[in-house]
Design a protein around this motif. Sequence first.
Motif, mmCIF file in Angstrom:
data_model
loop_
_atom_site.group_PDB
_atom_site.id
_atom_site.type_symbol
_atom_site.label_atom_id
_atom_site.label_comp_id
_atom_site.label_asym_id
_atom_site.label_seq_id
_atom_site.Cartn_x
_atom_site.Cartn_y
_atom_site.Cartn_z
ATOM 1 N N ALA A 27 0.831 -1.209 0.000
ATOM 2 C CA ALA A 27 0.000 0.000 0.000
ATOM 3 C C ALA A 27 0.863 1.256 0.000
ATOM 4 C CB ALA A 27 -0.927 -0.005 1.216
ATOM 5 N N VAL A 28 1.967 1.241 0.731
ATOM 6 C CA VAL A 28 2.850 2.412 0.775
ATOM 7 C C VAL A 28 3.495 2.629 -0.590
ATOM 8 C CG1 VAL A 28 4.958 3.342 1.803
ATOM 9 C CG2 VAL A 28 3.232 2.277 3.253
ATOM 10 N N ARG A 29 3.783 1.568 -1.304
ATOM 11 C CA ARG A 29 4.360 1.717 -2.645
ATOM 12 C C ARG A 29 3.422 2.460 -3.595
ATOM 13 N NH1 ARG A 29 7.264 -4.022 -4.031
ATOM 14 N NH2 ARG A 29 9.273 -3.456 -3.139
ATOM 15 N N ARG A 30 2.116 2.400 -3.324
ATOM 16 C CA ARG A 30 1.134 3.061 -4.194
ATOM 17 C C ARG A 30 0.836 4.502 -3.781
ATOM 18 N NH1 ARG A 30 -1.125 -2.127 -3.443
ATOM 19 N NH2 ARG A 30 -2.558 -1.321 -1.881
ATOM 20 N N VAL A 31 1.398 4.952 -2.675
ATOM 21 C CA VAL A 31 1.150 6.318 -2.193
ATOM 22 C C VAL A 31 1.794 7.319 -3.155
ATOM 23 C CG1 VAL A 31 1.650 7.952 -0.335
ATOM 24 C CG2 VAL A 31 0.970 5.623 0.205
ATOM 25 N N LEU A 41 4.973 7.166 6.340
ATOM 26 C CA LEU A 41 4.593 5.867 5.782
ATOM 27 C C LEU A 41 5.816 5.086 5.300
ATOM 28 C CD1 LEU A 41 1.388 6.897 3.810
ATOM 29 C CD2 LEU A 41 1.520 5.622 5.959
ATOM 30 N N LEU A 42 6.761 5.783 4.683
ATOM 31 C CA LEU A 42 7.979 5.114 4.236
ATOM 32 C C LEU A 42 8.767 4.556 5.424
ATOM 33 C CD1 LEU A 42 9.271 7.402 1.352
ATOM 34 C CD2 LEU A 42 8.451 5.053 1.165
ATOM 35 N N THR A 57 13.107 -5.007 -0.998
ATOM 36 C CA THR A 57 12.050 -4.018 -0.794
ATOM 37 C C THR A 57 12.546 -2.891 0.102
ATOM 38 O OG1 THR A 57 10.311 -5.646 -1.108
ATOM 39 C CG2 THR A 57 9.717 -3.668 0.102
ATOM 40 N N LEU A 58 13.294 -3.220 1.138
ATOM 41 C CA LEU A 58 13.836 -2.185 2.016
ATOM 42 C C LEU A 58 14.698 -1.219 1.219
ATOM 43 C CD1 LEU A 58 14.412 -0.922 4.769
ATOM 44 C CD2 LEU A 58 16.233 -2.619 5.057
ATOM 45 N N HIS A 59 15.546 -1.726 0.365
ATOM 46 C CA HIS A 59 16.399 -0.862 -0.455
ATOM 47 C C HIS A 59 15.561 0.013 -1.386
ATOM 48 C CE1 HIS A 59 19.999 0.372 -2.607
ATOM 49 N NE2 HIS A 59 19.322 0.173 -3.720
ATOM 50 N N GLU A 60 14.550 -0.583 -2.025
ATOM 51 C CA GLU A 60 13.695 0.186 -2.938
ATOM 52 C C GLU A 60 12.959 1.303 -2.207
ATOM 53 O OE1 GLU A 60 11.174 -2.758 -4.669
ATOM 54 O OE2 GLU A 60 12.745 -3.513 -5.996
ATOM 55 N N LEU A 61 12.459 1.012 -1.023
ATOM 56 C CA LEU A 61 11.726 2.028 -0.258
ATOM 57 C C LEU A 61 12.659 3.115 0.266
ATOM 58 C CD1 LEU A 61 9.379 -0.301 1.801
ATOM 59 C CD2 LEU A 61 8.657 1.282 0.005
#
Length: 89
Positions: A27-31, A41-42, A57-61
């Motif tokens: 969901a946070v990826r779609r914010v 959120l991140l 995913t941690l690196h991408e975020l």
Amino acid sequence: MVPDAGTALHLEGLAGAGPRLRQAVAAVRRVEPTAPELFQLLAAACSHATLLGDDITLHELAWRPTPRPAGRAPPSRWPSPSATPPSRS
């Protein structure tokens, strides 16, 4: 979604909360990148990815680009070479 995942983690443990943590991260990826709550959120999503052991995913975020005001350079993490150190009095 993010607070529900955190609550589930405390009540059900990591095994029970895993699916909700993954949903919260998705969901946070779609914010939208301009959302005022993006940084909070991140931070939560990075914490969830860490708990899940999802390094990719941690690196991408953590490295997700965020908009900056026009005409402003990103803040420097290092002092300029000509900067004088603060005096210790």
